[in-house]
Design a protein around this motif. Structure first.
Motif, PDB file in Angstrom:
ATOM      1  N   LEU A   1     -30.666 111.734  90.101  1.00  0.00           N
ATOM      2  CA  LEU A   1     -31.100 113.119  90.214  1.00  0.00           C
ATOM      3  C   LEU A   1     -29.915 114.026  89.881  1.00  0.00           C
ATOM      4  O   LEU A   1     -28.766 113.682  90.148  1.00  0.00           O
ATOM      5  CB  LEU A   1     -31.582 113.380  91.650  1.00  0.00           C
ATOM      6  N   ASP A   2     -30.224 115.150  89.302  1.00  0.00           N
ATOM      7  CA  ASP A   2     -29.206 116.158  89.030  1.00  0.00           C
ATOM      8  C   ASP A   2     -28.472 116.503  90.334  1.00  0.00           C
ATOM      9  O   ASP A   2     -29.038 116.423  91.412  1.00  0.00           O
ATOM     10  CB  ASP A   2     -29.913 117.407  88.487  1.00  0.00           C
ATOM     11  N   LYS A   3     -27.207 116.884  90.202  1.00  0.00           N
ATOM     12  CA  LYS A   3     -26.431 117.150  91.424  1.00  0.00           C
ATOM     13  C   LYS A   3     -27.101 118.194  92.328  1.00  0.00           C
ATOM     14  O   LYS A   3     -27.126 118.029  93.542  1.00  0.00           O
ATOM     15  CB  LYS A   3     -25.022 117.613  91.054  1.00  0.00           C
ATOM     16  N   THR A   4     -27.644 119.250  91.722  1.00  0.00           N
ATOM     17  CA  THR A   4     -28.208 120.314  92.560  1.00  0.00           C
ATOM     18  C   THR A   4     -29.722 120.489  92.417  1.00  0.00           C
ATOM     19  O   THR A   4     -30.364 120.985  93.336  1.00  0.00           O
ATOM     20  CB  THR A   4     -27.531 121.665  92.231  1.00  0.00           C
ATOM     21  N   LYS A   5     -30.285 120.103  91.298  1.00  0.00           N
ATOM     22  CA  LYS A   5     -31.726 120.363  91.099  1.00  0.00           C
ATOM     23  C   LYS A   5     -32.582 119.225  91.641  1.00  0.00           C
ATOM     24  O   LYS A   5     -32.361 118.066  91.333  1.00  0.00           O
ATOM     25  CB  LYS A   5     -32.010 120.583  89.608  1.00  0.00           C
ATOM     26  N   ALA A   6     -33.588 119.597  92.414  1.00  0.00           N
ATOM     27  CA  ALA A   6     -34.414 118.598  93.098  1.00  0.00           C
ATOM     28  C   ALA A   6     -35.496 118.012  92.204  1.00  0.00           C
ATOM     29  O   ALA A   6     -36.155 117.042  92.563  1.00  0.00           O
ATOM     30  CB  ALA A   6     -35.063 119.226  94.318  1.00  0.00           C
ATOM     31  N   ASP A   7     -35.700 118.619  91.034  1.00  0.00           N
ATOM     32  CA  ASP A   7     -36.803 118.171  90.185  1.00  0.00           C
ATOM     33  C   ASP A   7     -36.327 117.718  88.805  1.00  0.00           C
ATOM     34  O   ASP A   7     -37.081 117.679  87.854  1.00  0.00           O
ATOM     35  CB  ASP A   7     -37.823 119.310  90.025  1.00  0.00           C
ATOM     36  N   LYS A   8     -35.037 117.394  88.717  1.00  0.00           N
ATOM     37  CA  LYS A   8     -34.503 117.028  87.406  1.00  0.00           C
ATOM     38  C   LYS A   8     -33.737 115.705  87.483  1.00  0.00           C
ATOM     39  O   LYS A   8     -32.744 115.595  88.211  1.00  0.00           O
ATOM     40  CB  LYS A   8     -33.568 118.134  86.913  1.00  0.00           C
ATOM     41  N   ILE A   9     -34.229 114.718  86.740  1.00  0.00           N
ATOM     42  CA  ILE A   9     -33.552 113.416  86.692  1.00  0.00           C
ATOM     43  C   ILE A   9     -32.798 113.324  85.372  1.00  0.00           C
ATOM     44  O   ILE A   9     -33.382 113.537  84.305  1.00  0.00           O
ATOM     45  CB  ILE A   9     -34.581 112.268  86.791  1.00  0.00           C
ATOM     46  N   ASN A  10     -31.522 113.030  85.452  1.00  0.00           N
ATOM     47  CA  ASN A  10     -30.726 112.845  84.231  1.00  0.00           C
ATOM     48  C   ASN A  10     -30.574 111.361  83.950  1.00  0.00           C
ATOM     49  O   ASN A  10     -30.352 110.568  84.857  1.00  0.00           O
ATOM     50  CB  ASN A  10     -29.337 113.458  84.405  1.00  0.00           C
ATOM     51  N   ALA A  11     -30.702 111.008  82.671  1.00  0.00           N
ATOM     52  CA  ALA A  11     -30.589 109.591  82.314  1.00  0.00           C
ATOM     53  C   ALA A  11     -29.741 109.445  81.067  1.00  0.00           C
ATOM     54  O   ALA A  11     -29.853 110.244  80.133  1.00  0.00           O
ATOM     55  CB  ALA A  11     -31.975 109.010  82.063  1.00  0.00           C
ATOM     56  N   SER A  12     -28.853 108.454  81.079  1.00  0.00           N
ATOM     57  CA  SER A  12     -28.160 108.114  79.840  1.00  0.00           C
ATOM     58  C   SER A  12     -28.218 106.606  79.666  1.00  0.00           C
ATOM     59  O   SER A  12     -28.172 105.860  80.645  1.00  0.00           O
ATOM     60  CB  SER A  12     -26.728 108.636  79.848  1.00  0.00           C
ATOM     61  N   ILE A  13     -28.367 106.184  78.422  1.00  0.00           N
ATOM     62  CA  ILE A  13     -28.531 104.753  78.120  1.00  0.00           C
ATOM     63  C   ILE A  13     -27.560 104.404  77.006  1.00  0.00           C
ATOM     64  O   ILE A  13     -27.320 105.204  76.104  1.00  0.00           O
ATOM     65  CB  ILE A  13     -29.981 104.443  77.662  1.00  0.00           C
ATOM     66  N   LYS A  14     -27.017 103.209  77.096  1.00  0.00           N
ATOM     67  CA  LYS A  14     -26.084 102.766  76.050  1.00  0.00           C
ATOM     68  C   LYS A  14     -26.403 101.324  75.675  1.00  0.00           C
ATOM     69  O   LYS A  14     -26.501 100.460  76.552  1.00  0.00           O
ATOM     70  CB  LYS A  14     -24.659 102.877  76.587  1.00  0.00           C
ATOM     71  N   LEU A  15     -26.542 101.080  74.399  1.00  0.00           N
ATOM     72  CA  LEU A  15     -26.779  99.717  73.923  1.00  0.00           C
ATOM     73  C   LEU A  15     -25.448  98.990  73.740  1.00  0.00           C
ATOM     74  O   LEU A  15     -24.392  99.602  73.653  1.00  0.00           O
ATOM     75  CB  LEU A  15     -27.518  99.752  72.582  1.00  0.00           C
TER      76      LEU A  15
ATOM     77  N   VAL B   1     -35.049  95.925  81.239  1.00  0.00           N
ATOM     78  CA  VAL B   1     -34.466  95.686  82.552  1.00  0.00           C
ATOM     79  C   VAL B   1     -35.065  96.706  83.512  1.00  0.00           C
ATOM     80  O   VAL B   1     -35.445  97.803  83.102  1.00  0.00           O
ATOM     81  CB  VAL B   1     -32.911  95.767  82.479  1.00  0.00           C
ATOM     82  N   GLU B   2     -35.223  96.320  84.763  1.00  0.00           N
ATOM     83  CA  GLU B   2     -35.753  97.284  85.722  1.00  0.00           C
ATOM     84  C   GLU B   2     -35.085  97.122  87.070  1.00  0.00           C
ATOM     85  O   GLU B   2     -34.515  96.071  87.382  1.00  0.00           O
ATOM     86  CB  GLU B   2     -37.277  97.141  85.859  1.00  0.00           C
ATOM     87  N   GLU B   3     -35.152  98.159  87.851  1.00  0.00           N
ATOM     88  CA  GLU B   3     -34.666  98.087  89.226  1.00  0.00           C
ATOM     89  C   GLU B   3     -35.175  99.288  90.010  1.00  0.00           C
ATOM     90  O   GLU B   3     -35.801 100.183  89.478  1.00  0.00           O
ATOM     91  CB  GLU B   3     -33.143  97.988  89.300  1.00  0.00           C
ATOM     92  N   GLN B   4     -34.890  99.274  91.309  1.00  0.00           N
ATOM     93  CA  GLN B   4     -35.296 100.353  92.197  1.00  0.00           C
ATOM     94  C   GLN B   4     -34.182 101.392  92.232  1.00  0.00           C
ATOM     95  O   GLN B   4     -33.030 101.044  92.498  1.00  0.00           O
ATOM     96  CB  GLN B   4     -35.465  99.789  93.610  1.00  0.00           C
ATOM     97  N   ILE B   5     -34.548 102.626  91.962  1.00  0.00           N
ATOM     98  CA  ILE B   5     -33.548 103.698  91.996  1.00  0.00           C
ATOM     99  C   ILE B   5     -34.095 104.844  92.847  1.00  0.00           C
ATOM    100  O   ILE B   5     -35.287 105.142  92.810  1.00  0.00           O
ATOM    101  CB  ILE B   5     -33.204 104.166  90.554  1.00  0.00           C
ATOM    102  N   GLY B   6     -33.209 105.448  93.608  1.00  0.00           N
ATOM    103  CA  GLY B   6     -33.610 106.576  94.448  1.00  0.00           C
ATOM    104  C   GLY B   6     -33.002 107.870  93.929  1.00  0.00           C
ATOM    105  O   GLY B   6     -32.088 107.861  93.105  1.00  0.00           O
ATOM    106  N   PHE B   7     -33.515 108.980  94.423  1.00  0.00           N
ATOM    107  CA  PHE B   7     -33.078 110.292  93.945  1.00  0.00           C
ATOM    108  C   PHE B   7     -32.768 111.217  95.113  1.00  0.00           C
ATOM    109  O   PHE B   7     -33.545 111.324  96.054  1.00  0.00           O
ATOM    110  CB  PHE B   7     -34.174 110.897  93.059  1.00  0.00           C
ATOM    111  N   ARG B   8     -31.629 111.833  95.044  1.00  0.00           N
ATOM    112  CA  ARG B   8     -31.251 112.800  96.093  1.00  0.00           C
ATOM    113  C   ARG B   8     -30.158 113.716  95.551  1.00  0.00           C
ATOM    114  O   ARG B   8     -29.499 113.402  94.586  1.00  0.00           O
ATOM    115  CB  ARG B   8     -30.765 112.091  97.358  1.00  0.00           C
TER     116      ARG B   8
END
Ligand code: GCB
Length: 592
Positions: free
Chosen positions: A207-221, A281-288
């Motif tokens: 989750l974004d540091k301050t925004k409660a409704d924004k998930i940031n994602a980065s992926i690298k091959l 790949v998958e896993e459980q991730i939480g947001f806060r």
């Protein structure tokens, strides 16, 4: 001049060399297709370091009538992996030196993909040999590494040897003396990881540091190529398919009003799936969200008080290092019983079972590298090692929502080299992750007689989000004034955590509630009562973390009857019995 040049050159080459052979692990090894190499391994004790010279990793057997070899891995000692060696044989209790581990294994044939050899941790330094060739080295006893063994692997009867050394040295981290047991060995899981040739090497989804409704994602091959990748959070009906750039990287963000944020009281985790053209790949991730404003720490927009506890990665009843899921259950259940919402993982990154279970159970986490007193801050090589450890820790756990604090140091003294050293760690941390709070524990608080308040003069604290203080009032420090007059003026304007306090008690010893040297549970209880009183007079106090949950083994502690190689500051004894002070702390936390 030439000497410095050659020193710099050799440092540079050794870094390049060691980095190129034992690598940073891919994200989420535990979510990949793995073959375990845990179990009984053969072992040779090599006190005088003769094994490498004699190339025992070749595992030769006499072939002609005149051959002989003064070693054999067969029919000798056997050691469990994972585990420390100290707890497995009485003669290894205090052992510091080299032990060779070896085992044979078959490996599934890889037609198109790659295979990596993964070590969760080897304490403290190691060299890895596969089928007679050295394939990697690693230093640092608490972070994972991997080696690409695609080409070196055979389908049948591979011979894997690991040369492990836990000798304390001045340039190491930790260095010559530290208040815990110097466990040696292959202390965490060993896996073979099978993966497609181009795989998802890394992702960072929070989750974004301050925004409660924004998930940031980065992926690298794993390769610098452009491919399509998909990130999906099915329960939130979020899905995006993107194209990586020429470096194999892509960044994005998701918006959703439906995100249920993770917190200690409701530790919600979501299944997150990442897939590329060849890999998934998958896993459980939480947001806060977590941030600091003035003297407060906000979790999900609300100020929070951190009810923390520390423990070492050790099962006291077994007198050995913790390594399994069952061990994590034991340690964390006891923390839960105390009413905690946070764990300070002392004093190094602990195994992933602990981190992942902590997150499911609703603990915030503070994780740190073992920059523990006595570090050679002037040594550039040590600084480089610390940076590498910091990176390895953050890369392993950056997707863990529970991770709230990155700790950069414990109990350092004022000096320019220290500042430069720790600053470099902060910079590395921020270059990877700006969403967590950065902290360090200091032991420089003292009583100012003129002002009649506790103070600390260390300008370095301004570099930190949260200031942490270790202070042993009533144990190492006699009270200069009564606890109700113990007013603190420390780190004003910043949140402060008392990251250590406490004193020793031998479970079952009673009486002398006012005598420090009684080692009694009653004195320990007095000490806790007085410290809890003092906490009322620390205006910016936003958390406490007693030292420590369990009695733990330490060669620092040689009182013959009260300690016997145990630091007795546990709220719970080595046998698992709760001491009197445990109940005071429990009451304090339940009331918070
Ligand atoms: C400290 C250290 C901790 C020790 C503790 C003690 O300040 O940070 O690692 O174990 O004191 O018991 O003295």
């Amino acid at each position: 001049k030439p000497r410095t040049f050659y020193l710099a050159l050799s440092l540079f080459l050794s870094l390049i060399f060691s980095n190129s052979i034992a690598q940073q692990t891919m994200t989420n090894v535990y979510g990949r297709n793995v073959q375990s190499l845990n179990g009984k391994w053969d072992a040779i004790i090599d006190l005088y370091d003769q094994g490498r010279k004699n190339k025992i990793y070749l595992n030769k057997k006499p072939e002609t009538k005149i051959d002989f070899y003064e070693y054999s891995f067969d029919h000798g000692y056997r050691l469990n992996v994972p585990s420390d060696w100290n707890s497995q044989m009485p003669e290894l209790k205090y052992y510091e030196g080299t032990i060779w581990y070896a085992r044979r294994f078959d490996a599934a044939k890889q037609h198109t993909g790659k295979t990596f050899l993964y070590f969760g941790a080897v304490s403290y330094r190691c060299r890895i040999y596969l089928n007679g060739k050295e394939i990697g080295q690693h230093e640092g006893g608490f972070t994972p590494f991997q080696i690409d063994v695609t080409d070196a692997l055979k389908e049948r009867d591979n011979f894997l040897a690991v040369e492990v050394n836990n000798t304390r040295t001045v340039d190491a981290i930790p260095a010559m003396a530290f208040d815990w047991w110097n466990y040696g060995g292959i202390t965490r899981d060993v896996f073979l990881v099978s993966i497609p040739k181009v795989f998802i090497e890394d992702y960072f989804i929070q989750l974004d540091k301050t925004k409660a409704d924004k998930i940031n994602a980065s992926i690298k091959l794993s390769e610098k190529i452009s491919q399509s990748v998909t990130v999906e959070i099915p329960e939130l009906q979020l899905k995006q398919t993107l194209k990586t750039d020429v470096n194999g990287e892509v960044k994005t963000s998701f918006a959703s009003k439906k995100i249920k944020r993770w917190s200690p009281s409701s530790p919600t985790l979501y299944k997150v799936k990442v897939s590329s053209e060849n890999d998934q790949v998958e896993e459980q991730i939480g947001f806060r969200n977590v941030w600091v404003k003035g003297e407060d720490i906000y979790l999900n927009d609300k100020p929070i008080f951190l009810k923390s506890i520390s423990f070492h990665e050790e099962i006291p009843q077994r007198k050995g290092r913790a390594f399994s899921e069952a061990d994590a259950v034991m340690l964390l259940s006891e923390a839960k019983a105390l009413g905690c919402n946070m764990i300070r993982l002392a004093h190094y990154p602990q195994n992933e079972y602990i981190v992942r279970l902590a997150e499911k159970m609703g603990f915030l986490l503070w994780e740190e590298i073992p920059i523990w007193q006595g570090i050679d801050f002037k040594n550039e090589a040590t600084k480089a090692k610390a940076g590498k450890m910091m990176r390895e820790m953050i890369m392993r756990d950056k997707n863990r929502v529970a991770l709230t604090f990155w700790g950069v140091a414990n109990e350092t003294q004022l000096s320019e080299p220290r500042n430069a050293f720790i600053k470099s760690l902060i910079e590395i941390t921020k270059s990877i992750d700006t969403t967590r709070l950065i902290t360090a524990a200091f032991d420089l608080v003292r009583f100012n007689k003129d002002r009649q308040v506790f103070v600390m003069d260390d300008p370095f604290i301004k570099e930190l989000d949260v200031v942490a203080i270790n202070k042993y009032m009533g144990w190492y420090h006699p009270w200069p004034v009564t606890p109700d007059k113990s007013i603190w003026d420390v780190a004003k304007g910043q949140p402060l955590i008392v990251s250590e306090f406490g004193g020793e008690a031998l479970y079952g010893k009673t009486g002398d509630a006012d005598v420090v040297s009684s080692w009694s549970e009653d004195y320990q209880a007095t000490l806790y009562r007085e410290n809890l009183e003092m906490f009322k007079h620390i205006p910016n106090l936003r958390g406490t973390s007693p030292w420590v949950l369990f009695d733990f083994r330490s060669p620092f502690r040689f009182h013959p009857t009260n300690q016997e190689d145990w630091n007795r500051k546990g709220l719970v004894s080595d046998q698992g019995y709760r001491k009197k002070a445990w109940y005071l702390m429990k009451e304090y936390y339940d009331g918070k």
